[in-house]
Enzyme design. Sequence first.
Site, PDB file in Angstrom:
ATOM      1  N   ASP A 122      23.671 -82.124 -31.078  1.00 52.08           N
ATOM      2  CA  ASP A 122      22.521 -81.214 -31.042  1.00 52.08           C
ATOM      3  C   ASP A 122      22.935 -79.800 -30.660  1.00 52.08           C
ATOM      4  O   ASP A 122      22.150 -78.864 -30.810  1.00 52.08           O
ATOM      5  CB  ASP A 122      21.483 -81.724 -30.036  1.00 52.08           C
ATOM      6  CG  ASP A 122      20.567 -82.780 -30.641  1.00 52.08           C
ATOM      7  OD1 ASP A 122      20.605 -82.982 -31.867  1.00 52.08           O
ATOM      8  OD2 ASP A 122      19.808 -83.406 -29.879  1.00 52.08           O
ATOM      9  N   ASP A 162      17.127 -90.742 -36.736  1.00 50.43           N
ATOM     10  CA  ASP A 162      17.368 -90.297 -35.359  1.00 50.43           C
ATOM     11  C   ASP A 162      17.067 -91.413 -34.361  1.00 50.43           C
ATOM     12  O   ASP A 162      16.358 -92.384 -34.665  1.00 50.43           O
ATOM     13  CB  ASP A 162      16.493 -89.067 -35.061  1.00 50.43           C
ATOM     14  CG  ASP A 162      17.143 -88.122 -34.066  1.00 50.43           C
ATOM     15  OD1 ASP A 162      18.098 -88.528 -33.380  1.00 50.43           O
ATOM     16  OD2 ASP A 162      16.677 -86.968 -33.973  1.00 50.43           O
TER      17      ASP A 162
END
Length: 732
Positions: A549, A479
């Site tokens: 997301d 990430d």
Amino acid sequence: MSISFEPTQGLFHLQNKHMSYVIQLIHQTYPAHVYWGRPIRSGQLGSIIQDKERCSFHPNPVVDDRKITFDTMPQEYPAYGTSDYREPAYQVALTNGSTITELVYENHRIYQGKPVLEGLPATYVEQEEEAETLELALIDKLIGLRVFLSYTIFKDHAAITRSVRFVNEGNADLKLLRAYSTSVDFSHGDYDLLQLSGAWVREREMVRRPLAPGKLSVESSRGASSHQHNPFVSLLSKDAGEDHGDVYGFSLVYSGNFAAHAEVGPYGTARISMGINSFDFSWLLEPGQQFQTPEAVMVYSGEGLGNMSRTYHRLYRTRLCRGEFRDRTRPVLVNNWEATYFQFNAEKIESIASAGKELGIELFVLDDGWFGKRDSDNSSLGDWVVDKAKLPNGLEDLVARVNGMGLEFGLWFEPEMVSPNSDLYRKHPDWCLHVPDRRRTEGRQQLILDFSRADVCEEITTMIRNILKSAPISYIKWDMNRNMTEIGSAALPPERQRETAHRYMLGLYGVLETLTAEFPHILFESCSGGGGRFDPGMLYYMPQTWTSDNSDAISRLKIQYGTSIVYPISSMGAHVSAVPNHQVHRDTSLEMRGNVAMSGNFGYELDLTVFSDEEKEIVKKQIADYKQIRPLVQFGDMYRLLSPFEGNETAWMIVSEDKTQAMVAYFRVLAIPNDAIKTLRLKGLNPDFDYQVAGLQGEFPGDHLLYVGLPVAGLHGDFQSKIWLLERSSAE
């Protein structure tokens, strides 16, 4: 496939069965762009470029030929300052303060295969016969600058790659101020520009707008390719749609700051240029040094956007992605993030994994919060050691317990970041990107490690290597949750500070090359707040990316549809999450969420332990169904049928290479009272085959499905979906 050179007229013809690309040396000196499009024969290529004498406001660089002015000549790699006033492809500053250079043709080389770009991701070939490369050597003898323009044409793809290498063979320093990877001049500007733009949780929305006199720009200066703009643009003829019209795609294999410009000049011509964003960029090129630009992948389609997309899909899936997982189906996973966030212990993780095993899950992924003292997002990034308060017996014990259930184990990292509240930052406060005496702006209460520094890259690589060696981990979610500010490095001298952002990307690519080579059995997935770094550069190291997301099924229709303009389904992570959705607070059925997520690398991101018996049965069937169609979904050809950007309905389908299998997915957002009877015309099937459609009686001729359609019925209420599975009749 061939690259030919006709020396009398100075013509280079790059050609395969899909397209032609033609370059001409004007006065045997200046590389000019002649043609790019459908395949053409070589007979009259030398007559394509036409010009005439212009007024004195278009100066003439060749004294005895007043028809030549760079301001109107279609060029392959234009400069500014010697009569071309349009967007330049490169710019170099000299020690005398000037920026005037002039590159002229020196020689060329044509050879089988495709070169590797040092330190940069790029498409590749496995056999030299798959591609052919033209390398044009240009030179500015006055300053000793030699520039190599590289063109590779693939045998089986309607694609050409371009990149540029600068070499300082002079005696003085040079400073690159701009170094784009490609520039193409079109004979007219009667096109639309398509870009993929948006923001966090609404990435890669399709934006189409007409070219007009002046410039249109799509770019990022955030230190990443970004949620806001993807490193891709395409030119579309006015009549171009999904299945017809001319389309020219430009995709940059790079993960940092980029720029793409479309400029229409005073005579209606258009110039497209793309490369590293020149804003806040420079590169000191000392004598004997060289600089390599990233690769631009250019795709031509004479059959609309759909054909362009499938070209990118096949090329990126098979000749950009690498490693063991390139050709392997990806596991069905459950990620604990939205189930627990930071609040978990070993028993909770084990309970979710156990529930997943019962439902058919193959991989458990432990997300943020397993390291340091990470109970919220305000600490511990950079301290890659297991938090014994949550996992008292360590990571190895938890992995063994999950593996003992028959599941693989995956782990979340955010290696490029550091928390001010961390042992690493307290020990090395100069290891983050920063500028002396200026505020260190935080995002998500974190700073960015300076990956332009070799010592930082080595330390982070060692930390991650130690974790990966400590337990049998088979998946990594990598990430990156903020963009760059105060871009500067404590390790670079003042004259190189504007190199920091690009050196960061080179450092990151080096770390990824090391780790993916050392751990080839691990499936790496890229993530940046979801889709903030969904680009070809990352796909070279990690064959899939967390698409967004935002896992709301309705939002994902646009996100996944827009992403598919360039990127294959095998690159998209797509999960079922809880309702009300955590991003948009919308309720959709488990069936709807599952049907959307099945068009990607399938998984779940919720607490499986709270499912009712009815929900468990639905999920069991979803997982079993997906496993049956997984090879088709991940490696088939995608055809878009209905666009969520144009109406209330969305539909796409995936067809096997041999046309014997297909999956059709249809989604309706809102119910319409007294609606029309719907049929859905399919694509990509063999019209001569007969197909069985699961759930429907009888056999359907392929031409019937293509030209009449498939009936859509039995859907009631908002947020409805349906999937049909097609298989060629065994009776044939």
